[in-house]
Motif scaffolding. Structure first.
Motif, PDB file in Angstrom:
ATOM      1  N   ARG A  97      -9.412   1.186   7.162  1.00  0.00           N
ATOM      2  CA  ARG A  97      -9.139   1.723   5.825  1.00  0.00           C
ATOM      3  C   ARG A  97      -9.353   3.232   5.854  1.00  0.00           C
ATOM      4  O   ARG A  97     -10.445   3.705   6.191  1.00  0.00           O
ATOM      5  CB  ARG A  97     -10.051   1.077   4.777  1.00  0.00           C
ATOM      6  N   VAL A  98      -8.331   3.971   5.516  1.00  0.00           N
ATOM      7  CA  VAL A  98      -8.356   5.428   5.668  1.00  0.00           C
ATOM      8  C   VAL A  98      -9.241   6.071   4.605  1.00  0.00           C
ATOM      9  O   VAL A  98      -9.145   5.744   3.414  1.00  0.00           O
ATOM     10  CB  VAL A  98      -6.928   6.002   5.593  1.00  0.00           C
ATOM     11  N   GLU A  99     -10.105   6.983   5.043  1.00  0.00           N
ATOM     12  CA  GLU A  99     -10.916   7.783   4.126  1.00  0.00           C
ATOM     13  C   GLU A  99     -10.438   9.224   4.053  1.00  0.00           C
ATOM     14  O   GLU A  99     -10.614   9.886   3.030  1.00  0.00           O
ATOM     15  CB  GLU A  99     -12.381   7.754   4.563  1.00  0.00           C
ATOM     16  N   ALA A 100      -9.835   9.739   5.128  1.00  0.00           N
ATOM     17  CA  ALA A 100      -9.331  11.114   5.140  1.00  0.00           C
ATOM     18  C   ALA A 100      -8.361  11.279   6.302  1.00  0.00           C
ATOM     19  O   ALA A 100      -8.527  10.656   7.358  1.00  0.00           O
ATOM     20  CB  ALA A 100     -10.477  12.120   5.272  1.00  0.00           C
ATOM     21  N   VAL A 153      -4.479   2.097   8.312  1.00  0.00           N
ATOM     22  CA  VAL A 153      -3.770   2.396   9.550  1.00  0.00           C
ATOM     23  C   VAL A 153      -4.131   1.328  10.576  1.00  0.00           C
ATOM     24  O   VAL A 153      -5.289   0.907  10.673  1.00  0.00           O
ATOM     25  CB  VAL A 153      -4.096   3.806  10.072  1.00  0.00           C
ATOM     26  N   LEU A 154      -3.123   0.886  11.320  1.00  0.00           N
ATOM     27  CA  LEU A 154      -3.312  -0.125  12.354  1.00  0.00           C
ATOM     28  C   LEU A 154      -3.430   0.570  13.706  1.00  0.00           C
ATOM     29  O   LEU A 154      -2.546   1.315  14.108  1.00  0.00           O
ATOM     30  CB  LEU A 154      -2.129  -1.099  12.357  1.00  0.00           C
ATOM     31  N   MET A 195       0.849  -1.188   0.000  1.00  0.00           N
ATOM     32  CA  MET A 195       0.000   0.000   0.000  1.00  0.00           C
ATOM     33  C   MET A 195       0.884   1.236   0.000  1.00  0.00           C
ATOM     34  O   MET A 195       2.059   1.185   0.351  1.00  0.00           O
ATOM     35  CB  MET A 195      -0.913   0.011   1.228  1.00  0.00           C
ATOM     36  N   ARG A 196       0.292   2.366  -0.405  1.00  0.00           N
ATOM     37  CA  ARG A 196       1.015   3.633  -0.472  1.00  0.00           C
ATOM     38  C   ARG A 196       0.956   4.326   0.883  1.00  0.00           C
ATOM     39  O   ARG A 196      -0.088   4.355   1.542  1.00  0.00           O
ATOM     40  CB  ARG A 196       0.371   4.519  -1.530  1.00  0.00           C
ATOM     41  N   ALA A 197       2.090   4.894   1.329  1.00  0.00           N
ATOM     42  CA  ALA A 197       2.137   5.600   2.602  1.00  0.00           C
ATOM     43  C   ALA A 197       3.140   6.736   2.507  1.00  0.00           C
ATOM     44  O   ALA A 197       4.137   6.641   1.782  1.00  0.00           O
ATOM     45  CB  ALA A 197       2.527   4.648   3.731  1.00  0.00           C
ATOM     46  N   LEU A 198       2.870   7.815   3.245  1.00  0.00           N
ATOM     47  CA  LEU A 198       3.785   8.954   3.301  1.00  0.00           C
ATOM     48  C   LEU A 198       4.618   8.804   4.571  1.00  0.00           C
ATOM     49  O   LEU A 198       4.116   8.974   5.683  1.00  0.00           O
ATOM     50  CB  LEU A 198       3.000  10.268   3.315  1.00  0.00           C
ATOM     51  N   ARG A 199       5.896   8.489   4.408  1.00  0.00           N
ATOM     52  CA  ARG A 199       6.752   8.091   5.515  1.00  0.00           C
ATOM     53  C   ARG A 199       7.827   9.141   5.794  1.00  0.00           C
ATOM     54  O   ARG A 199       8.417   9.716   4.866  1.00  0.00           O
ATOM     55  CB  ARG A 199       7.456   6.774   5.200  1.00  0.00           C
ATOM     56  N   GLU A 257       6.015   2.514  -0.849  1.00  0.00           N
ATOM     57  CA  GLU A 257       5.193   1.313  -0.884  1.00  0.00           C
ATOM     58  C   GLU A 257       5.559   0.434   0.314  1.00  0.00           C
ATOM     59  O   GLU A 257       6.736   0.093   0.500  1.00  0.00           O
ATOM     60  CB  GLU A 257       5.414   0.536  -2.180  1.00  0.00           C
ATOM     61  N   VAL A 258       4.574   0.111   1.144  1.00  0.00           N
ATOM     62  CA  VAL A 258       4.797  -0.727   2.311  1.00  0.00           C
ATOM     63  C   VAL A 258       3.757  -1.839   2.339  1.00  0.00           C
ATOM     64  O   VAL A 258       2.723  -1.762   1.660  1.00  0.00           O
ATOM     65  CB  VAL A 258       4.727   0.100   3.622  1.00  0.00           C
ATOM     66  N   GLU A 259       4.004  -2.859   3.128  1.00  0.00           N
ATOM     67  CA  GLU A 259       3.056  -3.949   3.270  1.00  0.00           C
ATOM     68  C   GLU A 259       1.816  -3.488   4.042  1.00  0.00           C
ATOM     69  O   GLU A 259       1.910  -2.732   5.003  1.00  0.00           O
ATOM     70  CB  GLU A 259       3.699  -5.115   4.019  1.00  0.00           C
ATOM     71  N   GLN A 260       0.655  -3.935   3.588  1.00  0.00           N
ATOM     72  CA  GLN A 260      -0.561  -3.653   4.341  1.00  0.00           C
ATOM     73  C   GLN A 260      -0.479  -4.370   5.686  1.00  0.00           C
ATOM     74  O   GLN A 260      -0.205  -5.568   5.740  1.00  0.00           O
ATOM     75  CB  GLN A 260      -1.787  -4.122   3.569  1.00  0.00           C
TER      76      GLN A 260
END
Length: 346
Positions: free
Chosen positions: A31-34, A129-130, A1-5, A17-20
């Motif tokens: 599951r993030v909506e905003a 997000v976990l 999944m895409r993430a801003l790190r 790109e990171v693992e879900q």
């Protein structure tokens, strides 16, 4: 999944790109909506190595709304598809304050390697997000995600600050709000919705004063050399009963103490680096009380969500796709965001 790190202190976060994540134990996958973007994110990005206890890398984003998609075997109180907002400050989960939903004032906060989602732990500038526990989730039902996400900090912090002053904000009182940005415009609305005080708004930008007017401020003025005199004139010369400073730099603290009534209440929320010096009489208003509210409690987040669902408060937002995070961050740095910037998955 895409993430801003965030991968290096003082450098721009990187799309990665990171693992879900897979939930275990009491964890819940959302599951993030905003996801809201605020100045606290800039403080984290710009921090010098060693200034914060966080371990790199991690995903940014502490204002998060989305849908529950999965949970670990020990989680309870959630269901698939439930729409939620995350309570952002995550404490030790074992002290009395955390047990009462007051993780913002966790007794062990100084010993933790994180302070919450996007603050040392992976946050919501990603597709998922976990969350460590379902106790950090507040249902939002049909509230739009771009309205719900900013409530978890901009709304909650403002609400918590006002709650600490509410005893002093009855009929005939005046409250000044300094800084009409993501938090300040909500503070104006919360004051109107929960107190009888008259609200004065101060900012350096004309468009911010327009936002303050839309938010229900009774009077607004630009920050100038004569602002203290103008605001005191609005109080009949007595001074404001309370001041909420959402900037917190040297100029705003000087203005705040210059307009505060003796025995008044000053809440400093902004982290602009200003200082108040306690010295000889006459420098500060006699008998004034200072508070430094930090974030808010989980029960208060439930109350903020209820206010938003009733229509009593509304977040002014500018939406950006997650892929345009760099643009949003740049505009926030330049003071060009109206209200709250919100990132949504592409």
């Amino acid at each position: 999944m895409r993430a801003l790190r965030l991968t290096a202190w003082g450098e721009a976060p990187e799309p990665t790109e990171v693992e879900q994540p897979v939930p275990r134990g009491t964890e819940v996958l959302v599951r993030v909506e905003a996801t809201g973007l605020c100045h606290s994110d800039l403080h984290v990005i710009d921090a010098a190595a060693g200034a914060l206890p966080y371990r790199l890398p991690f995903t940014l984003g502490h204002e998060v709304a989305g849908r529950v998609t999965a949970w670990g075997p020990d989680a309870d109180g959630v269901e698939t598809g439930q729409r939620v907002v995350l309570y952002g400050p995550w404490g030790c989960d074992s002290c009395d304050r955390c047990a009462a939903g007051r993780d913002n004032y966790c007794d062990r906060r100084d010993t933790l390697a994180w302070h919450g989602a996007g603050l040392g732990r992976d946050g919501g500038m990603a597709e998922y997000v976990l969350v460590p526990s379902a106790r950090h989730l507040v249902p939002i039902d049909d509230l739009p995600a771009d309205q719900a996400a900013p409530l978890s900090d901009a709304g909650l912090t403002s609400y918590h600050a006002v709650a600490g002053l509410r005893h002093a904000l009855g009929e005939g009182t005046t409250t000044a709000v300094i800084g009409i940005g993501g938090l300040g415009h909500l503070a104006v609305q919360i004051l109107r919705a929960t107190t009888a005080t008259r609200v004065l708004a101060v900012d350096t930008r004309e468009d911010a004063l327009t936002l303050a007017d839309r938010s229900g401020a009774d009077f607004g003025t630009l920050a100038r050399a004569d602002t203290a005199r103008v605001l005191r004139g609005q109080t009949g010369g007595a001074g404001a009963d309370a001041v909420l400073d959402f900037v917190g730099n040297g100029q705003t603290l000087q203005l705040a103490t210059g307009i505060l009534r003796p025995g008044g209440e000053l809440a400093v929320v902004g982290s602009g680096g200003g200082r108040l010096t306690v010295s000889k009489p006459g420098i500060l208003p006699p008998g004034f009380r200072l508070s430094l509210p930090f974030w808010g409690t989980r029960p208060e987040l439930t109350e903020v969500v209820a206010l938003a669902r009733s229509g009593a408060i509304h977040v002014e937002t500018e939406r950006f796709p997650l892929s345009a995070a760099a643009e949003a961050i740049g505009r926030l740095r330049r003071g060009q965001v109206r209200g709250r910037a919100v990132l949504v998955p592409d």
